[in-house]
Motif scaffolding. Sequence first.
Motif, short mmCIF file in Angstrom:
data_model
loop_
_atom_site.label_atom_id
_atom_site.label_comp_id
_atom_site.label_asym_id
_atom_site.label_seq_id
_atom_site.Cartn_x
_atom_site.Cartn_y
_atom_site.Cartn_z
N VAL A 57 64.89 -8.15 113.99
CA VAL A 57 65.47 -7.77 115.14
C VAL A 57 66.58 -6.75 115.00
CG1 VAL A 57 67.01 -8.72 117.28
CG2 VAL A 57 65.55 -10.33 115.95
N ASN A 64 68.40 -3.39 116.90
CA ASN A 64 68.83 -3.00 118.32
C ASN A 64 68.35 -3.48 119.47
OD1 ASN A 64 70.42 -0.95 116.68
ND2 ASN A 64 68.54 0.04 116.19
N GLY A 65 68.06 -4.86 119.42
CA GLY A 65 67.76 -5.56 120.62
C GLY A 65 66.16 -5.69 120.72
N VAL A 66 65.48 -5.30 119.77
CA VAL A 66 63.90 -5.30 120.23
C VAL A 66 63.66 -5.96 118.66
CG1 VAL A 66 63.69 -3.44 121.56
CG2 VAL A 66 63.37 -3.32 119.29
N HIS A 67 62.38 -6.56 118.80
CA HIS A 67 61.47 -7.08 117.55
C HIS A 67 60.64 -5.98 117.07
CE1 HIS A 67 62.26 -10.89 119.65
NE2 HIS A 67 62.62 -11.58 118.19
N ARG A 111 63.41 3.92 125.92
CA ARG A 111 63.57 3.12 124.53
C ARG A 111 62.77 3.40 123.72
NH1 ARG A 111 64.65 1.54 120.74
NH2 ARG A 111 65.60 -0.62 120.02
N HIS A 165 65.89 6.76 119.37
CA HIS A 165 66.06 5.37 119.32
C HIS A 165 65.00 5.09 118.04
CE1 HIS A 165 68.39 5.06 122.65
NE2 HIS A 165 67.62 5.39 123.48
N ASP A 176 66.03 2.53 114.99
CA ASP A 176 65.27 1.28 114.81
C ASP A 176 64.84 1.15 113.30
OD1 ASP A 176 65.61 0.73 117.38
OD2 ASP A 176 63.70 1.10 117.91
#
Length: 284
Positions: free
Chosen positions: A14, A16-19, A79, A84, A88
């Motif tokens: 996980v 920055n808010g994403v998988h 995103r 970004h 990630d």
Amino acid sequence: MGSTLRIMSLRQLVVNGVHMGAVIYGKPQHPPLVLLHGFTGSALSWSPLFASLSSYNVKLIALDMLGHGQSDAPSDPARYAMEHCQEDILEALRQLDVQPGTAILLGYSMGGRIALYNAFSGFFRALILESASPGMADSEARLQRRTSDEALAKRIEREGIPAFVDYWEKQPLFESQQRLPEEEREAIHQQRLDNQATGLANSLRGVGTGSQPALHARLGELDLPTLLLTGELDSKFCAIAQQMQQKLPRASWHIIPGAGHAPHLEQPERFVAQVGNFCTQVLS
């Protein structure tokens, strides 16, 4: 005993808010070689090379880019933007206990463009670019490419993944891959089908060649050992590599015989030898 075995593990991080999907292969004590796949690929695209690459005493960390493989496919195209994407990747590597200055970064095609952008972060020890570019320097050409990428993104959303993959595999860029054995081509085809329409479409919008920042003017700043790899049948990217080599302070360029845009698929033994020897030199 486990620390000496080459074990493949699949992780979902996980960040920055994403998988984000990750595949790790090799001995834990070895320095990392981070692998970034191309458009429609995934971390597992590299798996046929895991055993041979790891024999050069590197631990492999292959990441699924956003919208691909086991990573999330957010609905917001913003995103997926390059900045970004870098955040990630760096956060994923921190979670995997990769220390700054220890990892070599390798990217193919789209993954190569992402890798080049990430190389300016100061996090990596060296860089390998396979069939990659620094973007498009001309603003008008960039706009035209963004327009064509948007049309392609809408086509993916309208027609779905199977129809798009059939279209994508017929592009002239991949013509030389028709020489691969049928079972290999089928495996690549099935892997591409595992992607999501939203993910591929928004990946084009976020990190497509027309959307990424052009890096030509900054290449002279990149004081990292860099290996450029292109296939001899891929004249477009051979020309790009030649131009990049002239601007990068510490770059070498190798043309792989008998390969087109994807030397790692088309001439894997030659590709692995080039990558492995470069890693050995950097790490010695």
